[in-house]
Structures are given as C-alpha cells and as structure tokens.
Scaffold this motif. Structure first.
Motif, PDB file in Angstrom:
ATOM      1  N   UNK A  43      40.594  27.439  37.267  1.00 29.41           N
ATOM      2  CA  UNK A  43      40.106  28.295  38.343  1.00 29.41           C
ATOM      3  C   UNK A  43      41.131  29.346  38.725  1.00 29.41           C
ATOM      4  N   UNK A  44      42.390  28.964  38.747  1.00 27.13           N
ATOM      5  CA  UNK A  44      43.459  29.900  39.079  1.00 27.13           C
ATOM      6  C   UNK A  44      43.521  31.024  38.049  1.00 27.13           C
ATOM      7  N   UNK A  45      43.410  30.671  36.768  1.00 28.61           N
ATOM      8  CA  UNK A  45      43.443  31.671  35.706  1.00 28.61           C
ATOM      9  C   UNK A  45      42.221  32.589  35.791  1.00 28.61           C
ATOM     10  N   UNK A  46      41.057  32.015  36.079  1.00 25.13           N
ATOM     11  CA  UNK A  46      39.837  32.811  36.186  1.00 25.13           C
ATOM     12  C   UNK A  46      39.924  33.771  37.374  1.00 25.13           C
ATOM     13  N   UNK A 100      40.502  39.169  39.580  1.00 23.21           N
ATOM     14  CA  UNK A 100      41.168  40.109  40.485  1.00 23.21           C
ATOM     15  C   UNK A 100      41.713  41.305  39.707  1.00 23.21           C
ATOM     16  N   UNK A 101      42.214  41.067  38.512  1.00 22.66           N
ATOM     17  CA  UNK A 101      42.700  42.165  37.682  1.00 22.66           C
ATOM     18  C   UNK A 101      41.586  43.134  37.342  1.00 22.66           C
ATOM     19  N   UNK A 102      40.414  42.608  36.989  1.00 23.08           N
ATOM     20  CA  UNK A 102      39.266  43.473  36.680  1.00 23.08           C
ATOM     21  C   UNK A 102      38.829  44.252  37.909  1.00 23.08           C
ATOM     22  N   UNK A 103      38.775  43.586  39.048  1.00 19.61           N
ATOM     23  CA  UNK A 103      38.355  44.256  40.282  1.00 19.61           C
ATOM     24  C   UNK A 103      39.320  45.371  40.664  1.00 19.61           C
ATOM     25  N   UNK A 104      40.609  45.129  40.516  1.00 16.12           N
ATOM     26  CA  UNK A 104      41.604  46.157  40.837  1.00 16.12           C
ATOM     27  C   UNK A 104      41.466  47.345  39.889  1.00 16.12           C
ATOM     28  N   UNK A 159      38.722  48.295  38.363  1.00 20.50           N
ATOM     29  CA  UNK A 159      37.507  49.005  38.758  1.00 20.50           C
ATOM     30  C   UNK A 159      37.761  49.864  39.986  1.00 20.50           C
ATOM     31  N   UNK A 160      38.486  49.319  40.941  1.00 24.51           N
ATOM     32  CA  UNK A 160      38.779  50.047  42.169  1.00 24.51           C
ATOM     33  C   UNK A 160      39.624  51.282  41.874  1.00 24.51           C
ATOM     34  N   UNK A 161      40.622  51.119  41.012  1.00 22.50           N
ATOM     35  CA  UNK A 161      41.462  52.255  40.644  1.00 22.50           C
ATOM     36  C   UNK A 161      40.640  53.328  39.935  1.00 22.50           C
ATOM     37  N   UNK A 162      39.717  52.894  39.084  1.00 24.43           N
ATOM     38  CA  UNK A 162      38.879  53.856  38.361  1.00 24.43           C
ATOM     39  C   UNK A 162      37.973  54.616  39.322  1.00 24.43           C
TER      40      UNK A 162
END
Length: 59
Positions: free
Chosen positions: A26-29, A34-38, A40-43
C-alpha cells in the motif's frame, strides 16, 4: 529488539507478516499514485498560462 540487531548484523531479513507485506504494498502504491498526481498537476499548471495568453490575444 535484540532480534532486530541480530538480523541487521547478519544481513538476513526476517519473515514479514501478511499485515507488514500489505502495508508495504500500500505504501508503494500510494507513493506511485502521488507521483502521478503531482506530474498531472504540474502539467496542468504548465498548460494553463499558455491557454490564458491565447485568450488574452483575442480580446
């Protein structure tokens, strides 16, 4: 705690319980999510000013 020192010194990993394995998965997921969301947010932020500048040019 003495057991933890023994495994650390010998380099052997102790067997993990199902709960510990689940927590690590769960921690890895969560970390990858969070990396994907960040990203997307930056994009979105990077794309936003260019969309606003084209809207301002038409006025």
């Amino acid at each position: 705690m003495a057991h933890e020192k023994d495994t650390a010194q010998t380099g052997q990993k102790s067997k993990k319980t199902a709960a510990q394995q689940r927590e690590e998965r769960l921690k890895a997921a969560l970390k990858s999510n969070m990396g994907r969301r960040k990203a997307q947010s930056r994009a979105r932020v990077a794309a936003k000013p260019s969309a606003e500048s084209t809207a301002d040019d038409t006025k």
